[in-house]
Motif scaffolding. Structure first.
Motif, mmCIF file in Angstrom:
data_model
loop_
_atom_site.group_PDB
_atom_site.id
_atom_site.type_symbol
_atom_site.label_atom_id
_atom_site.label_comp_id
_atom_site.label_asym_id
_atom_site.label_seq_id
_atom_site.Cartn_x
_atom_site.Cartn_y
_atom_site.Cartn_z
ATOM 1 N N VAL A 309 -1.026 -1.377 -0.255
ATOM 2 C CA VAL A 309 -1.972 -1.482 0.867
ATOM 3 C C VAL A 309 -3.246 -0.733 0.495
ATOM 4 C CG1 VAL A 309 -2.410 -0.745 3.241
ATOM 5 C CG2 VAL A 309 -0.203 -1.743 2.640
ATOM 6 N N MET A 310 -4.408 -1.327 0.774
ATOM 7 C CA MET A 310 -5.678 -0.682 0.453
ATOM 8 C C MET A 310 -6.336 -0.129 1.710
ATOM 9 S SD MET A 310 -9.041 -2.115 -1.577
ATOM 10 C CE MET A 310 -9.619 -3.157 -0.240
ATOM 11 N N ASP A 311 -6.757 1.122 1.632
ATOM 12 C CA ASP A 311 -7.596 1.724 2.656
ATOM 13 C C ASP A 311 -9.001 1.153 2.456
ATOM 14 O OD1 ASP A 311 -9.392 3.416 4.049
ATOM 15 O OD2 ASP A 311 -7.985 5.081 3.958
ATOM 16 N N VAL A 312 -9.471 0.357 3.396
ATOM 17 C CA VAL A 312 -10.729 -0.369 3.235
ATOM 18 C C VAL A 312 -11.905 0.590 3.059
ATOM 19 C CG1 VAL A 312 -12.331 -1.959 4.366
ATOM 20 C CG2 VAL A 312 -9.871 -2.356 4.521
ATOM 21 N N GLU A 313 -11.887 1.714 3.770
ATOM 22 C CA GLU A 313 -13.015 2.638 3.724
ATOM 23 C C GLU A 313 -13.136 3.343 2.381
ATOM 24 O OE1 GLU A 313 -14.748 6.530 6.179
ATOM 25 O OE2 GLU A 313 -12.995 5.444 6.910
ATOM 26 N N THR A 314 -12.006 3.751 1.787
ATOM 27 C CA THR A 314 -12.044 4.536 0.548
ATOM 28 C C THR A 314 -11.752 3.710 -0.699
ATOM 29 O OG1 THR A 314 -9.702 5.134 0.669
ATOM 30 C CG2 THR A 314 -11.275 6.559 1.843
ATOM 31 N N GLY A 315 -11.131 2.541 -0.523
ATOM 32 C CA GLY A 315 -10.712 1.741 -1.665
ATOM 33 C C GLY A 315 -9.417 2.218 -2.298
ATOM 34 N N LYS A 316 -8.837 3.276 -1.758
ATOM 35 C CA LYS A 316 -7.582 3.805 -2.291
ATOM 36 C C LYS A 316 -6.435 2.863 -1.989
ATOM 37 C CE LYS A 316 -4.308 7.594 -1.504
ATOM 38 N NZ LYS A 316 -4.015 8.790 -0.669
ATOM 39 N N VAL A 317 -5.548 2.692 -2.968
ATOM 40 C CA VAL A 317 -4.368 1.844 -2.801
ATOM 41 C C VAL A 317 -3.137 2.726 -2.614
ATOM 42 C CG1 VAL A 317 -2.892 0.092 -3.843
ATOM 43 C CG2 VAL A 317 -5.369 -0.022 -4.143
ATOM 44 N N GLU A 318 -2.383 2.461 -1.566
ATOM 45 C CA GLU A 318 -1.168 3.212 -1.271
ATOM 46 C C GLU A 318 0.045 2.318 -1.496
ATOM 47 O OE1 GLU A 318 -1.550 4.412 2.814
ATOM 48 O OE2 GLU A 318 -3.694 4.790 2.570
ATOM 49 N N ILE A 319 1.114 2.891 -2.041
ATOM 50 C CA ILE A 319 2.393 2.195 -2.116
ATOM 51 C C ILE A 319 3.167 2.605 -0.871
ATOM 52 C CG2 ILE A 319 4.504 1.841 -3.424
ATOM 53 C CD1 ILE A 319 1.933 0.715 -4.695
ATOM 54 N N THR A 320 3.540 1.616 -0.059
ATOM 55 C CA THR A 320 3.998 1.908 1.292
ATOM 56 C C THR A 320 5.336 1.229 1.607
ATOM 57 O OG1 THR A 320 2.757 0.035 2.191
ATOM 58 C CG2 THR A 320 1.625 2.151 2.107
ATOM 59 N N SER A 321 5.971 1.752 2.649
ATOM 60 C CA SER A 321 7.230 1.221 3.152
ATOM 61 C C SER A 321 6.962 0.331 4.360
ATOM 62 C CB SER A 321 8.148 2.379 3.543
ATOM 63 O OG SER A 321 9.321 1.911 4.172
ATOM 64 N N HIS A 322 7.563 -0.858 4.375
ATOM 65 C CA HIS A 322 7.320 -1.829 5.446
ATOM 66 C C HIS A 322 8.627 -2.352 6.025
ATOM 67 C CE1 HIS A 322 2.937 -3.170 4.629
ATOM 68 N NE2 HIS A 322 3.162 -2.044 3.975
ATOM 69 N N ASN A 323 8.553 -2.771 7.265
ATOM 70 C CA ASN A 323 9.615 -3.545 7.895
ATOM 71 C C ASN A 323 9.019 -4.251 9.102
ATOM 72 O OD1 ASN A 323 11.811 -4.660 9.099
ATOM 73 N ND2 ASN A 323 12.766 -2.728 9.699
ATOM 74 N N HIS A 324 8.435 -5.414 8.873
ATOM 75 C CA HIS A 324 7.856 -6.156 9.998
ATOM 76 C C HIS A 324 7.804 -7.640 9.698
ATOM 77 C CE1 HIS A 324 3.614 -6.777 8.405
ATOM 78 N NE2 HIS A 324 4.070 -5.866 7.568
ATOM 79 N N GLY A 325 7.960 -8.430 10.763
ATOM 80 C CA GLY A 325 7.886 -9.874 10.646
ATOM 81 C C GLY A 325 6.729 -10.472 11.411
ATOM 82 N N PHE A 326 5.965 -9.618 12.118
ATOM 83 C CA PHE A 326 4.787 -10.060 12.862
ATOM 84 C C PHE A 326 3.573 -9.276 12.376
ATOM 85 C CE2 PHE A 326 8.403 -11.060 15.478
ATOM 86 C CZ PHE A 326 8.077 -12.253 16.104
ATOM 87 N N ALA A 327 2.378 -9.809 12.612
ATOM 88 C CA ALA A 327 1.151 -9.148 12.175
ATOM 89 C C ALA A 327 0.042 -9.384 13.195
ATOM 90 C CB ALA A 327 0.718 -9.671 10.805
#
Length: 403
Positions: A309-327
């Motif tokens: 996932v990218m932080d739009v403001e800083t451009g930093k990319v994070e490796i993240t944990s997810h669990n979702h079927g809707f957005a």
């Protein structure tokens, strides 16, 4: 159309350990019973995490879902009493390829197979989870059932499978499901400041609405000196204000955000009072709907601990944990006015974006103190890439209370 895959373990006729996995489009896998014997129905999804199966099993966000593990070996470290994210296993069913024959960890207290059986969780193993995952990526998540023991049909072959298919297609769908009240705490409870803040007055007080909260989430706030009052999802704005909160938090949880009318109205009452707000996962979708944005169902969702996932403001990319079927459905790359009630909540930006598919992964309000992310910053996926979000929430609270 019926697609049937037969594994070596199930060849040669039915035995006491035989199990069937039946998807609503007619896709069938034969394998071996794992955990409890019986019947279970739910939405079948896949999780790409290589580790952390115990946290997955006990995450309330998986309520009414059959989880397929893409990692081939599951159960290697057994089950312990320290890692659960809640007081029980929440998955509706469990699908693994190669279960461990024996747990091997100094922390293990029980075998995973035994724990699933003890909690009545019906599972299946010795199936081709790679083929199943590819099928779900192509066709999308769908309803499915696992059948073993007495739930297997009397009729052999396609006739019996047709009977099971009808049971699967009679199960409720996830679209339109209002599930938060099925997983929330029955009674409020308090998580006191911890660690270096244990014997000090709280830096702030937060009302956390439990939509399916994981145990580590209030703990992350407590480690920052926050006193967390966890409240049921059915709480009213009067219940929230009775806590005298400096901030409000909405947790992760299962179900369709479009069906969560009460939670959306509760959040609007919070936003109207300009109480600092932070939401994660389901709490991000609830913020989106409170702002007047739409939500939609993803084809197969994001579930795992390796999502960039990218932080739009800083451009930093994070490796993240997810669990979702809707957005959340929102424009990326530009400020926009929150549509609800003629823009009464002011300007909003998409703060985070998923790099795999450009899904909205965070929202930030520019005129009121509110922000959210679609992922789980309490999980150690990065392992600490997203920890700053809790600091940001605390800073948002203390900045307002100091003025």
């Amino acid at each position: 159309m019926t697609l049937t895959a037969t594994t070596p373990a199930a060849a040669g006729g039915r035995d006491a350990d035989e199990a069937l996995l039946v998807c609503e489009d007619g896709y069938v896998l034969r394998g071996r019973a794992y955990g409890a014997r019986g019947e279970t129905l739910g939405e079948i999804v896949f999780s790409t995490g290589m580790t952390g199966y115990q946290e997955t099993l006990t995450d309330p966000s998986y309520h009414r879902q059959i989880v397929v593990m893409t990692a081939p070996h599951v159960g290697n470290t057994g089950v312990n009493d320290e890692d659960p994210e809640s007081g029980r296993i929440w998955v509706a069913g469990y699908v693994v390829r190669d279960p461990a024959r024996r747990a091997s960890s100094w922390r293990s207290a029980r075998e995973l197979d035994d724990e699933l059986a003890a909690q009545g969780v019906v599972g299946i193993c010795d199936v081709d989870t790679r083929a199943l995952t590819r099928h779900l990526r192509d066709r999308g998540v769908m309803r499915a059932g696992i059948f073993s023991g007495d739930s297997l049909p009397e009729l052999p072959g396609s006739h019996g499978e047709a009977e099971l298919l009808q049971r699967v297609r009679s199960a409720p769908q996830m679209v339109g499901a209002d599930l938060a009240r099925e997983v929330t705490t029955e009674q409020p409870y308090v998580v006191a400041p911890a660690g270096e803040f244990e014997d000090r007055p709280p830096l702030a007080r937060v009302a956390a609405i439990d939509l399916g909260i994981k145990a580590m989430t209030p703990q992350r706030l407590a480690e920052r000196g926050v006193e967390v009052h966890v409240l049921p999802s059915t709480s009213t704005i009067s219940d929230v204000l009775a806590v005298q909160p400096d901030g409000v938090f909405f947790s992760n949880g299962p179900g369709d955000p479009e069906a969560s009318v009460h939670e959306v109205e509760l959040l609007r009452a919070v936003l109207d009072r300009k109480i600092p707000y932070f939401g994660i996962c389901f709490g991000n979708q609830i913020l989106g709907r409170a702002l007047g944005l739409g939500t939609y169902k993803l084809t197969f969702g994001h579930r795992g601990i390796n999502q960039p996932v990218m932080d739009v403001e800083t451009g930093k990319v994070e490796i993240t944990s997810h669990n979702h079927g809707f957005a959340v459905d929102a424009p990326i790359g530009e400020e926009f006015l929150a549509p609800h009630d003629g823009g009464r909540y002011g300007r909003v930006v998409v703060s985070h974006v998923g790099l795999n598919d450009q899904v909205v992964e965070g929202l930030r309000c520019l005129d009121i103190p509110a922000f959210s992310v679609q992922y789980h910053p309490e999980a150690a996926a990065g392992p600490h890439d997203a920890a700053y979000l809790f600091d940001r929430f605390v800073a948002l609270i203390t900045d307002r209370t100091s003025h």
